[in-house]
Design an enzyme around this catalytic site. Sequence first.
Site, PDB file in Angstrom:
ATOM      1  N   GLU A 118       0.500  15.589  -4.108  1.00  0.00           N
ATOM      2  CA  GLU A 118      -0.332  16.776  -3.926  1.00  0.00           C
ATOM      3  C   GLU A 118       0.486  18.063  -4.040  1.00  0.00           C
ATOM      4  O   GLU A 118       0.037  19.049  -4.633  1.00  0.00           O
ATOM      5  CB  GLU A 118      -1.045  16.713  -2.575  1.00  0.00           C
ATOM      6  CG  GLU A 118      -2.211  15.741  -2.523  1.00  0.00           C
ATOM      7  CD  GLU A 118      -3.392  16.195  -3.371  1.00  0.00           C
ATOM      8  OE1 GLU A 118      -3.433  17.386  -3.777  1.00  0.00           O
ATOM      9  OE2 GLU A 118      -4.278  15.370  -3.639  1.00  0.00           O
ATOM     10  N   GLU A 161       1.216  18.567  -7.740  1.00  0.00           N
ATOM     11  CA  GLU A 161       0.037  18.934  -8.517  1.00  0.00           C
ATOM     12  C   GLU A 161      -0.377  20.382  -8.263  1.00  0.00           C
ATOM     13  O   GLU A 161      -0.752  21.098  -9.198  1.00  0.00           O
ATOM     14  CB  GLU A 161      -1.124  17.996  -8.187  1.00  0.00           C
ATOM     15  CG  GLU A 161      -0.967  16.596  -8.745  1.00  0.00           C
ATOM     16  CD  GLU A 161      -2.131  15.689  -8.389  1.00  0.00           C
ATOM     17  OE1 GLU A 161      -2.143  14.539  -8.847  1.00  0.00           O
ATOM     18  OE2 GLU A 161      -3.042  16.137  -7.654  1.00  0.00           O
ATOM     19  N   GLU A 162      -0.327  20.821  -6.997  1.00  0.00           N
ATOM     20  CA  GLU A 162      -0.845  22.147  -6.658  1.00  0.00           C
ATOM     21  C   GLU A 162       0.158  23.269  -6.911  1.00  0.00           C
ATOM     22  O   GLU A 162      -0.236  24.397  -7.218  1.00  0.00           O
ATOM     23  CB  GLU A 162      -1.293  22.163  -5.191  1.00  0.00           C
ATOM     24  CG  GLU A 162      -2.496  21.267  -4.926  1.00  0.00           C
ATOM     25  CD  GLU A 162      -3.041  21.446  -3.518  1.00  0.00           C
ATOM     26  OE1 GLU A 162      -2.470  22.255  -2.747  1.00  0.00           O
ATOM     27  OE2 GLU A 162      -4.054  20.801  -3.186  1.00  0.00           O
TER      28      GLU A 162
END
Length: 338
Positions: free
Chosen positions: A218, A221-222
């Site tokens: 996460e 990805e962010e």
Amino acid sequence: MLRSLPKLSLLFSSARNPHYLASAQRFISEGRRAASRVKIGVATAVPLRTKSTSTISSAIASEIAAEDQVQRVNLLTSTDDDYGGVIVELDQPMDSTTFVSILRASVSHWKQLGKKGVWIKLPIHLVSLVEALVKEGFWYHHAEPKYLMLVYWIPESPSTIPANATHRVGVGSFVMNEKQEVLVVQENTGLFQGTGVWKFPTGVVDQGEDICIAAVREVKEETGVDSEFVEVLAFRQSHNSFFEKSDLFFMCMLRPLSTDIQTQKLEIQNAQWMPFEEYVAQPFVQKSDLLKYINATCLAKIDEQYSGFSPVSTSSNFSDQKNYLYLNAGALKRSDSS
């Protein structure tokens, strides 16, 4: 999938059963002319007229032929589960009428075997059979993108079929660099859209994904930042959060391996490294009891006054697959050395 099951075999084998032959001969000697019936098997009746020995012989020959050609009935192919039930994975197209006939024969067969729960995995291309299953007493258990699972309880006792998955699992990532700055994002979707609130990167754990892997994914990805998992700092359970499901949220600490930020434009409006004090001072953060506890936990970890749970790779007696046990490794080492 279908398989064939032999029907109950014929009760009499004419050529090998002296009792049957004797009865036939008595029938002839008595000279009865009226039509009679001699039962063959369980549900077969063959009419005989006792005009001659050749007629009886012909009937006997027919019975032997019928015995040699055992009739079969189709059943659904199934595998046993670990709790006295069966699992069926359908794949062959068929009309509802044929399917119901096979289904009823299969349930009757499983009942005779003492089976309990029936799980039928119905692929999306056989959706036309849903109505037939429901009318036969099956109910929805869960659905995935490519199939629907329906279940049925055979015994008259209360069903012990477990409920569908009750929780969704989420992760939040506390990532701090050497300057005591934390990695934060502003979201352009969801509840935080347009609020201007800076928050830790968060996300949902994928099916089959470990918590420690999901937290690292996460963040990447962010924000585009590479990191490594350190430990779970705390977790929270809540209810009725997503389509009436409960939620488990794991707050994790990660160590950054890079600093350059590349924002994911689909979900993230902005991302930056922010001084921890500035992050904590946000009005939204100050008003949240949950975030106050999380922030206090993060500060205690920074000051080395708190230990979370780090992943230890383990296996079980039931599977060779590796999984993670999250525990306080430091305290465990101290305990072992004392």
